[in-house]
Scaffold this active site. Structure first.
Site, mmCIF file in Angstrom:
data_model
loop_
_atom_site.group_PDB
_atom_site.id
_atom_site.type_symbol
_atom_site.label_atom_id
_atom_site.label_comp_id
_atom_site.label_asym_id
_atom_site.label_seq_id
_atom_site.Cartn_x
_atom_site.Cartn_y
_atom_site.Cartn_z
ATOM 1 C CD GLU A 48 -2.030 1.591 2.825
ATOM 2 O OE1 GLU A 48 -2.438 2.733 3.082
ATOM 3 O OE2 GLU A 48 -1.817 0.734 3.708
ATOM 4 C CG ASP A 52 0.036 7.164 -0.864
ATOM 5 O OD1 ASP A 52 -0.941 7.754 -1.347
ATOM 6 O OD2 ASP A 52 0.844 7.723 -0.104
ATOM 7 C CD GLU A 124 -3.542 4.648 -0.757
ATOM 8 O OE1 GLU A 124 -3.442 5.877 -0.868
ATOM 9 O OE2 GLU A 124 -3.424 4.053 0.341
#
Length: 232
Positions: A48, A52, A124
């Site tokens: 994640e 991002d 993400e």
């Protein structure tokens, strides 16, 4: 569950993962790992983190190129709206990602599968997994299908609002009559394309198209702004 996800990705986006373990990790929450200590599983948080950063870069570059006249402050606000929790949560649900998250029993009972923050994380982490598996080009293809069309659909018009910007520019030295006129509607009823022209004191400035009159008006205003701001 992951096999069903792979089938969904294949049919909907023509995405085929090479490293299936990355997809497993991207859709596994820590609560599931804690309940299965003997399976040596990983959960999504590290991927994640990467996803991002990848999304921030790709969206930033796209906006920079799409809106060459937009000031830095407005670009920042628009990017913030596109890469926020609410937007990513919506995108995750549109992609059916909520159906494939591996959760612990307690989290499942608490309704975590529909929790906005978790859906954002999963979106993400999927991007991070796709980047690791297939590189930036694959991520760009995906976001051009899932994210960027939302600009044309008017999802972020409350931030862009080219019509207000055009009005401010034209009326800074006095009152100017600005009108938007529907020029045409083309295409099948379920996929109409509207063309709108914008005039200032009855002088045509530009035209714009979109899947609704509202979006076409915004695009016409944006075209007019770009023409008016060009060096003479």
């Amino acid at each position: 569950m992951i096999k069903a996800l792979e089938d969904d990705l294949s049919q909907t986006f023509d995405i085929h993962f090479n490293n299936h373990a990355l997809l497993d990790e991207a859709f596994t929450q820590a609560s599931y790992v804690n309940e299965h200590p003997h399976q040596e599983l990983k959960f999504y948080e590290r991927i994640e983190f990467l996803g991002d950063a990848v999304l921030q870069l790709i969206v930033s570059e796209y906006l920079f190129k799409r809106y060459p006249e937009m000031p830095q402050g407005k670009l920042t606000r628009l990017r913030a709206a596109m890469v926020c929790e609410a937007s990513f949560s919506d995108f995750a649900k549109e992609c059916h990602f909520d159906q494939y998250i591996r959760l612990g029993k307690g989290e499942e009972k608490s309704g975590a599968r529909q929790r906005s923050s978790l859906l954002c994380d999963i979106f993400e982490s999927f991007i991070g997994a796709l980047y690791l598996d297939q590189g930036r080009a694959a991520v760009e293809r995906f976001v051009r299908i899932v994210i960027f069309p939302k600009l044309d659909e008017g999802k972020f018009d409350h931030i862009i609002d080219h019509k207000s910007e055009l009005q401010e520019l034209l009326q800074k030295n006095g009152d100017v009559e600005i009108d938007y006129e529907l020029v045409s509607e083309e295409g099948p009823e379920n996929d109409l394309i509207f063309t709108v022209s914008v005039t200032a004191d009855h002088k045509k400035l530009a035209t714009g198209t979109g899947h609704s009159k509202k979006v076409a008006e915004q695009n016409a205003a944006n075209q007019a702004l770009q023409l008016l701001r060009r060096p003479k």
